[in-house]
Design an enzyme around this catalytic site. Structure first.
Site, short mmCIF file in Angstrom:
data_model
loop_
_atom_site.label_atom_id
_atom_site.label_comp_id
_atom_site.label_asym_id
_atom_site.label_seq_id
_atom_site.Cartn_x
_atom_site.Cartn_y
_atom_site.Cartn_z
N SER A 1 -11.16 -5.04 0.00
CA SER A 1 -11.91 -3.93 0.59
C SER A 1 -12.48 -3.06 -0.52
O SER A 1 -11.73 -2.59 -1.39
CB SER A 1 -10.94 -3.11 1.45
OG SER A 1 -11.60 -2.00 1.99
N ALA A 2 -13.80 -2.82 -0.48
CA ALA A 2 -14.47 -2.16 -1.60
C ALA A 2 -14.01 -0.72 -1.84
O ALA A 2 -13.94 -0.26 -2.98
CB ALA A 2 -15.98 -2.19 -1.38
N ASN B 1 0.80 -1.22 0.00
CA ASN B 1 0.00 0.00 0.00
C ASN B 1 0.84 1.28 0.00
O ASN B 1 0.35 2.33 -0.38
CB ASN B 1 -0.95 0.01 1.20
CG ASN B 1 -0.27 -0.34 2.50
OD1 ASN B 1 0.33 -1.42 2.63
ND2 ASN B 1 -0.32 0.55 3.46
N CYS C 1 -3.25 5.09 6.67
CA CYS C 1 -3.73 4.47 7.91
C CYS C 1 -2.74 4.76 9.03
O CYS C 1 -2.98 4.44 10.17
CB CYS C 1 -3.87 2.97 7.72
SG CYS C 1 -4.81 2.55 6.28
N1 PLP Z 1 -4.61 -3.91 3.79
C1 PLP Z 1 -4.06 -3.00 2.99
C2 PLP Z 1 -2.91 -3.39 2.11
C3 PLP Z 1 -4.52 -1.68 2.98
O1 PLP Z 1 -3.94 -0.76 2.19
C4 PLP Z 1 -5.59 -1.33 3.83
C5 PLP Z 1 -6.07 0.07 3.90
O2 PLP Z 1 -5.35 1.01 3.62
C6 PLP Z 1 -6.17 -2.34 4.63
C7 PLP Z 1 -5.65 -3.62 4.59
C8 PLP Z 1 -7.34 -2.04 5.52
O3 PLP Z 1 -8.52 -1.96 4.77
P1 PLP Z 1 -9.84 -1.25 5.32
O4 PLP Z 1 -9.61 0.21 5.24
O5 PLP Z 1 -10.93 -1.70 4.41
O6 PLP Z 1 -10.05 -1.76 6.70
#
Ligand code: PLP
Length: 373
Positions: free
Chosen positions: A197-198, A149, A322
Site C-alpha cells: 500500500s503506497a 502493524n 484501523c
Molecule cells: N495490512 C496492514 C498490515 C496494514 O497495516 C494496513 C493498514 O493499516 C492494511 C493492510 C490496509 O491497507 P490500506 O490502508 O492501504 O487499505
C-alpha cells in the site's frame, strides 16, 4: 504545531511523488486505454511505474497488479485463491494479521472454506515449529504478514515460505508495513504473492499493488480488461506514478532512514526508562520495524494517554489506527499475552524520516507528565 508520530497509520506524501503526479492530474488526464496518441503518455507512465515497482522487489513487471491499496490486495489474495481452489484446501494465517486478512478469512469461512489461525509466541513471532504443526497436504495457501502493524515484529518469512513450499503450498505475505522500510526481495524470500500500500511508504492514499506469480489467481474485477485482464477499471494514473516514485525514493534512502528512526526510538526509550515508568516494550526486541515503539504502561489507559497527548498536538495511536474505534484490547496485544494490568495502557508511536530527536524527547516528556496527572 503538530508532532506526527503515527507513521504506521499513514505517511506524508513524498514531494518528488507529488511533483511526478501533477502532470497526470491536470495536463495529461487521458484515459490510458485511449487509441489516440494523447493516451500514449499515460500508458507509458503506467508501464514505467510497473517496471520501477517490479525492480524494487525483484519481481517481473507482469507480476505487478495495481489495486486500491493494502485492503484490496489482501482481499484479492485470500478470496482469489479460495475461489479458484475447487478442492477447498485449508488457508493458514496467523492470529495477529491485519483485519484486511482476518475479515477476508472470516468471509470465506462462511462459504465453507477452512481456515486455521496460527498462535504466535510472546514476541509476536509465527515460529517454524508452529507452522510445521498445522501444515499438511490439505493446505492450499499460507498467508503470514511480513511485519506486524501494531507491535512491529518482523516475521521469519523466508523460513515460513520454505515450509509452505515443501508441502506444495503457496505463500502470501501482507507486506504493507514492511515495504519501503526493510529490504524485500520476493525471489530471495520465496514469496508467491505480496500485498503493498503506497500511503505507508510516502506514496498517495488509495493505491497499492499485489505482486502475484502467474496462474495463481482468478481476476478480481471483471470489466474492460485493464491490468492484463486481472483487475479491470480505469487506472488511477497519477497515483500509480506517485507510488512508484515514493517507493524508489524510500528504497534508495532506506539505510539512512532506518538509522534515523532507530536513533529516535532509542532516545525516546532511554527517557522513558530513566523515568521509572512501569512499562513493557511489546514485540520482538531486535527483529522489529525500526521506527515502531509499542508500549504497554501500567496505571493509565492507552485511550486516555492518546487524548492527553492530542491536547498537546501530538499524534500517536492506541493500537492499530484501523481499529481506533474499537476500545477493546487489540487482538494482537491479546495474542502475545500482555499481562492484564498493562494491556489496557497500550500505545503505539511510529517515527518516520520527518521526525526529529527533539520531537522524540517532547513525546517522551509529555507521556511522563501525563502519567502523573
Ligand atoms: N495490512 C496492514 C498490515 C496494514 O497495516 C494496513 C493498514 O493499516 C492494511 C493492510 C490496509 O491497507 P490500506 O490502508 O492501504 O487499505
Amino acid at each position: 504545531m503538530v508532532i506526527y508520530a503515527d507513521n504506521a497509520a499513514t505517511t506524508q506524501l513524498d514531494i518528488d511523488a507529488f511533483e511526478a503526479m501533477k502532470p497526470f492530474l491536470l495536463e495529461n488526464f487521458a484515459n490510458p486505454s485511449g487509441s489516440y496518441s494523447y493516451s500514449k503518455k499515460a500508458r507509458q507512465a503506467i508501464k514505467a511505474a510497473r517496471n520501477t515497482i517490479a525492480e524494487c522487489i525483484n519481481a517481473e513487471p507482469e507480476q505487478i497488479y495495481f489495486t486500491s491499496g493494502g485492503t484490496e490486495s489482501d482481499n484479492w489474495a485470500i478470496k482469489g485463491f479460495a475461489f479458484s481452489d475447487y478442492n477447498y484446501r485449508t488457508i493458514i494465517t496467523s492470529q495477529i494479521e491485519h483485519h484486511a486478512i482476518l475479515n477476508s478469512c472470516y468471509a470465506i469461512e462462511k462459504l465453507r472454506y477452512p481456515v486455521a489461525y496460527l498462535p504466535v509466541d510472546d514476541k509476536g513471532i509465527v515460529t517454524s515449529d508452529t507452522l510445521n504443526r498445522y501444515i499438511s497436504d490439505q493446505t492450499g495457501l499460507v498467508s503470514i504478514m511480513t511485519a506486524n502493524n501494531e507491535i512491529g515484529t518482523i516475521e521469519p518469512i523466508k523460513e515460513l515460505a520454505q515450509i509452505a513450499h515443501l508441502h506444495g503450498t503457496l505463500f502470501h505475505t501482507d507486506a504493507v508495513q514492511a515495504i519501503g522500510h526493510i529490504p524485500i526481495d520476493v525471489k530471495e524470500l520465496g514469496i508467491d504473492m505480496l500485498s503493498a500500500s503506497a500511503h505507508k511508504f510516502n506514496g498517495p492514499k488509495g493505491i497499492g499493488f499485489l505482486y502475484c506469480k502467474e496462474g495463481i489467481l482468478q481476476p478480481f474485477h471483471n470489466g474492460g480488461s485493464q491490468e492484463f485482464g486481472m483487475r479491470s477499471g480505469t487506472e488511477n494514473v497519477p497515483a500509480i506514478v506517485g507510488m512508484a516514485v515514493a517507493l524508489k525514493n524510500n528504497i534508495e534512502e532506506m539505510e539512512q532512514n532506518r538509522r534515523h528512526v532507530r536513533r529516535l526510538a532509542e532516545v525516546f526509550l532511554s527517557i522513558i526508562e530513566a523515568s521509572n515508568v512501569p512499562y513493557i516494550l511489546n514485540g520482538h526486541q531486535q527483529n522489529r520495524l525500526p521506527g515502531n515503539i509499542n508500549l504497554s504502561i501500567k496505571g493509565k489507559t492507552g485511550e486516555g494517554l492518546m487524548h492527553l497527548l492530542d491536547l498537546k498536538g501530538i499524534c500517536i495511536s492506541t493500537g492499530s489506527a484501523c481499529d481506533s474505534h474499537n476500545q477493546q484490547v487489540s487482538h494482537v496485544i491479546q495474542a502475545i499475552g500482555v499481562p492484564e494490568d498493562f494491556c489496557e495502557g497500550t500505545i503505539r508511536i511510529t517515527f518516520s524520516k520527518n521526525n526529529t530527536e527533539q520531537e522524540a524527547r517532547t513525546i517522551a516528556g509529555t507521556i511522563i507528565k501525563a502519567l502523573k496527572l
